[in-house]
Write an enzyme that holds these catalytic residues in place. Structure first.
Site, mmCIF file in Angstrom:
data_model
loop_
_atom_site.group_PDB
_atom_site.id
_atom_site.type_symbol
_atom_site.label_atom_id
_atom_site.label_comp_id
_atom_site.label_asym_id
_atom_site.label_seq_id
_atom_site.Cartn_x
_atom_site.Cartn_y
_atom_site.Cartn_z
ATOM 1 N N HIS A 476 0.853 -1.243 -0.127
ATOM 2 C CA HIS A 476 0.013 -0.099 -0.195
ATOM 3 C C HIS A 476 0.932 1.317 0.034
ATOM 4 O O HIS A 476 0.546 2.227 0.892
ATOM 5 C CB HIS A 476 -0.929 -0.155 1.153
ATOM 6 C CG HIS A 476 -1.917 -0.992 1.655
ATOM 7 N ND1 HIS A 476 -2.295 -1.611 2.685
ATOM 8 C CD2 HIS A 476 -2.367 -1.846 0.526
ATOM 9 C CE1 HIS A 476 -3.201 -2.610 2.163
ATOM 10 N NE2 HIS A 476 -3.147 -2.740 1.186
HETATM 11 C C1 LIG Z 1 -0.471 -7.580 -4.432
HETATM 12 C C2 LIG Z 1 -1.374 -6.634 -4.012
HETATM 13 C C3 LIG Z 1 -2.543 -6.494 -3.085
HETATM 14 C C4 LIG Z 1 -3.196 -5.445 -2.714
HETATM 15 N N1 LIG Z 1 -4.381 -5.674 -2.012
HETATM 16 C C5 LIG Z 1 -5.411 -4.799 -1.826
HETATM 17 C C6 LIG Z 1 -6.594 -4.964 -1.198
HETATM 18 O O1 LIG Z 1 -7.041 -6.127 -0.834
HETATM 19 N N2 LIG Z 1 -7.434 -4.031 -1.080
HETATM 20 C C7 LIG Z 1 -6.950 -2.673 -1.315
HETATM 21 O O2 LIG Z 1 -7.858 -1.615 -1.102
HETATM 22 N N3 LIG Z 1 -5.784 -2.406 -1.879
HETATM 23 C C8 LIG Z 1 -4.874 -3.482 -2.030
HETATM 24 N N4 LIG Z 1 -3.721 -3.024 -2.752
HETATM 25 C C9 LIG Z 1 -3.398 -1.621 -2.955
HETATM 26 C C10 LIG Z 1 -4.245 -1.086 -3.937
HETATM 27 O O3 LIG Z 1 -4.506 -2.181 -5.107
HETATM 28 C C11 LIG Z 1 -3.460 0.096 -4.725
HETATM 29 O O4 LIG Z 1 -3.021 1.049 -3.419
HETATM 30 C C12 LIG Z 1 -4.217 0.858 -5.513
HETATM 31 O O5 LIG Z 1 -4.584 0.082 -6.631
HETATM 32 C C13 LIG Z 1 -3.213 1.758 -6.391
HETATM 33 O O6 LIG Z 1 -4.047 2.562 -7.291
HETATM 34 P P1 LIG Z 1 -3.277 3.722 -8.207
HETATM 35 O O7 LIG Z 1 -4.087 4.291 -9.065
HETATM 36 O O8 LIG Z 1 -2.432 4.576 -7.358
HETATM 37 O O9 LIG Z 1 -1.963 3.178 -8.885
HETATM 38 P P2 LIG Z 1 -2.053 1.611 -9.824
HETATM 39 O O10 LIG Z 1 -3.464 1.221 -9.640
HETATM 40 O O11 LIG Z 1 -0.909 0.811 -9.438
HETATM 41 O O12 LIG Z 1 -2.077 1.989 -11.373
HETATM 42 C C14 LIG Z 1 -0.964 2.906 -11.850
HETATM 43 C C15 LIG Z 1 -1.131 2.316 -13.538
HETATM 44 O O13 LIG Z 1 -0.138 3.196 -14.191
HETATM 45 C C16 LIG Z 1 0.418 2.480 -15.046
HETATM 46 N N5 LIG Z 1 1.699 3.097 -15.227
HETATM 47 C C17 LIG Z 1 2.955 3.125 -14.592
HETATM 48 N N6 LIG Z 1 3.937 3.806 -15.006
HETATM 49 C C18 LIG Z 1 3.610 3.888 -16.360
HETATM 50 C C19 LIG Z 1 4.214 4.555 -17.741
HETATM 51 N N7 LIG Z 1 5.452 4.815 -17.456
HETATM 52 N N8 LIG Z 1 3.608 4.535 -18.622
HETATM 53 C C20 LIG Z 1 2.510 4.199 -18.865
HETATM 54 N N9 LIG Z 1 1.524 3.471 -17.859
HETATM 55 C C21 LIG Z 1 2.422 3.277 -16.540
HETATM 56 C C22 LIG Z 1 0.644 1.036 -14.307
HETATM 57 O O14 LIG Z 1 0.977 -0.013 -15.172
HETATM 58 C C23 LIG Z 1 -0.601 0.931 -13.804
HETATM 59 O O15 LIG Z 1 -1.486 0.348 -14.548
HETATM 60 C C24 LIG Z 1 -2.958 -4.138 -3.145
HETATM 61 C C25 LIG Z 1 -1.831 -3.930 -3.910
HETATM 62 C C26 LIG Z 1 -1.213 -5.073 -4.454
HETATM 63 C C27 LIG Z 1 -0.159 -4.807 -5.237
#
Ligand SMILES: Cc1cc2nc3c(=O)[nH]c(=O)nc-3n(C[C@H](O)[C@H](O)[C@H](O)COP(=O)(O)OP(=O)(O)OC[C@H]3O[C@@H](n4cnc5c(N)ncnc54)[C@H](O)[C@@H]3O)c2cc1C
Length: 538
Positions: A476
């Site tokens: 997280h």
């Molecule tokens: C294994 C795991 C288990 C988890 N379990 C839970 C859970 O049970 N419940 C919960 O609430 N949270 C959980 N989390 C945490 C939660 O999923 C994340 O905090 C949340 O999804 C993050 O959202 P975000 O929009 O910040 O980034 P992300 O959802 O990570 O999205 C970022 C996106 O940007 C893309 N990206 C990155 N760099 C580039 C680039 N240079 N060019 C183009 N695209 C790019 C990535 O590929 C990705 O698709 C978990 C996370 C993981 C990894």
């Protein structure tokens, strides 16, 4: 900024970088508004695999480069230089396509604290209606019954051990609560999951499926954003790499949604960050913004594992059990195929605290460390309890190791730098051991596998040592481009980047500090809010 020779140019009104939890939500609001062209760029693929859809397959996603960036942290000096996997979802849905699906909004106090820190418009009274509008959970009374996008469900047919654990927790004073998402969290309830009929609901499924054919919307997958293009103090788009070709996407407005690790990485690759450090790597500084990448916060987590004298999800592959579980999944969307997290609770390490500072997850599945130290599904029947600190004080950072966008950034957690964080986790383990010693769960337990010793009897120094050697990140990470109003704020409370025009950030990186709970829901809420604000300005 000099563009590469013969670089193809495409134009869009809004460019969204990263189709994760937040990015998909931003896109949905903007596309619904309908009068601007929106391009969503994602480094990974479409994530249509059955492994993404069926929750039980989630264990196969983390660590697979098709779905995960497969980052590793640097040696953590607060934990004897331990190196951890830093799983980060890749492809449509981002981390919501590989996560554990536990749905937690956070405590009302978390958001009120953000507002007190100067993030006006982020108090619980501001964000709670946004959550309500996003959700579709018919089981919880305080939520909209017809829910519009993010389907969630509550575990309905809890395993025998889950129910027994909840009863034993009641005996120890931790009450059962119907809905830990109603603002006040203290207590223990059946897990709420981002699922529909047992299948994963990622943010791409929730937000993008209904808009994928709209004329003002395009998605470009397998497309890596290399850097932002800055001209005369404004971000005019980004350089992308697709099918081996570099292209310039020219945009009126750009939104970074690449997550807490990649958003600061993209900024730094663009010359936006600590100017001195960027120069050392040969990157020409565009804006000296030293707080980018700092303030990396993460939930530290410890695990307790017990062998049971009743069958649990460890036995799910036995022929008769497998047929029963398939039936349970297809008919009710429940059982081991629908995931392993069955109960979620929030409790205090010390009774005098105003708010719970610890979170627990109960799993009717025993995971034990193999010879390589990595947890594997045990051959013995059992259960696990994960305990994590909700609002740790230890702070780490993300920086660049190389100017090459293909190289991983440097991730330094310092997960247990703060002694108070360690002490709270020790207390958390003691409390779980006390619950496990109560009936009825005690009657179902054969013996404790991890940690396998009475934490209280160890004495403080040995218990602290044990937590330091076994604690791990909960996946997280947040806070690396924190929102605020002070000099360290990277974005303002409307998520506009401070120091450059036409750039916004919406993802886990903007959280000023950690909320009490898993971070997917809050990222979707953040994305939804920015999408609305940008749509208002259309
Ligand atoms: C294994 C795991 C288990 C988890 N379990 C839970 C859970 O049970 N419940 C919960 O609430 N949270 C959980 N989390 C945490 C939660 O999923 C994340 O905090 C949340 O999804 C993050 O959202 P975000 O929009 O910040 O980034 P992300 O959802 O990570 O999205 C970022 C996106 O940007 C893309 N990206 C990155 N760099 C580039 C680039 N240079 N060019 C183009 N695209 C790019 C990535 O590929 C990705 O698709 C978990 C996370 C993981 C990894």
């Amino acid at each position: 900024m000099i563009l590469p020779m013969a670089c193809r140019t495409r134009q869009t009104d809004v460019l969204i970088i990263g189709a994760g939890s937040a990015g998909c939500a931003v896109a949905r609001r903007l596309v619904d508004k309908g009068d601007q062209s929106v391009l969503l760029v994602e480094a990974g693929g479409a994530n249509r695999s059955w492994k993404v859809q069926i929750p039980a397959a989630a264990v196969r996603l983390a660590g697979d480069p098709e779905f995960d960036w497969c980052y590793q942290t640097g040696p953590d000096r607060s934990r004897a230089n331990r190196v951890d996997q830093c799983y980060r979802g890749k492809g449509l849905g981002g981390s919501s396509s590989i996560n554990g699906m536990v749905y937690v909004r956070g405590a009302s106090g978390d958001f009120d604290r953000w507002a007190l820190r100067g993030c006006s418009g982020w108090a619980w009274r501001d964000v709670e209606p946004v959550y309500r509008e996003l959700e579709g959970n018919a089981d919880c009374s305080n939520k909209k019954k017809d829910g519009i996008r993010v389907a969630t469900r509550v575990v309905n047919r809890g395993h025998k051990t889950t129910k027994a654990f909840m009863e034993s927790a009641n005996v120890m004073g931790l009450a059962t609560i119907e809905d830990y998402n109603a603002g006040e969290q203290e207590g223990l309830g059946f897990a709420q999951l981002t699922q529909r009929r047992g299948f994963r609901v990622s943010s791409s499924k929730a937000f993008l499926s209904p808009i994928s054919r709209r004329r003002n919307f395009s998605i470009s997958i397998n497309t890596l954003v290399l850097k932002l293009v800055v001209v005369a103090g404004r971000v005019s788009g980004a350089l992308i790499l697709r099918d081996g070709e570099i292209e310039f996407i020219e945009s009126q407005r750009t939104v970074l949604c690449a997550g807490a690790i990649n958003t600061p990485q993209i900024l730094m690759l663009s010359g936006i960050g600590n100017a001195r450090e960027l120069s050392k790597l040969g990157i020409e500084p565009v804006l000296d913004s030293p707080h980018i990448g700092r303030n990396l916060l993460e939930h530290p987590l410890v695990k307790l594992v017990y062998e049971t004298n009743v069958e649990t999800f460890n036995d799910a592959k036995r022929p008769l059990a497998a047929v029963r579980h398939l039936f349970e999944f297809l008919c009710f969307g429940e059982g081991p195929l629908a995931g392993v997290f069955q109960a979620v609770g929030f409790f205090k390490s010390r009774s005098e605290l105003a708010l719970p500072d610890l979170q627990l997850h109960f799993l009717p599945l025993a995971l034990c460390p193999g010879n390589d130290g990595v947890l594997k599904i045990s051959r013995r029947s059992g259960v696990s309890i994960y305990v994590n600190l909700s609002r740790p004080q230890s702070v780490g950072g993300v920086s660049l190791e190389s100017p090459d966008p293909m190289k991983a950034p440097k991730i330094a957690y310092n997960l247990l730098e703060n002694d108070a964080d360690v002490e709270a986790l020790v207390r958390g383990m003691e409390i779980i051991q006390a619950i496990m010693a109560q009936q009825p769960i005690a009657g179902l337990v054969r013996n404790e596998l991890v940690p396998g010793c009475d934490v209280m009897a160890l004495g403080q120094a040995a218990a602290v040592e044990m937590v330091r050697s076994s604690a791990e990140p909960a996946y997280h990470p947040i806070g690396t481009c924190a929102m605020g109003i002070g000099p360290s704020a990277v974005v303002d409370p409307r998520l506009k980047f401070r120091g450059l025009e036409d750039l916004w950030i919406a993802d886990a990186s903007i959280m000023p500090d950690l909320i009490s709970g898993n971070t997917n829901a809050v990222c979707m809420m953040i994305g939804d809010r920015l999408g609305r604000w940008l749509a208002e300005r259309c």
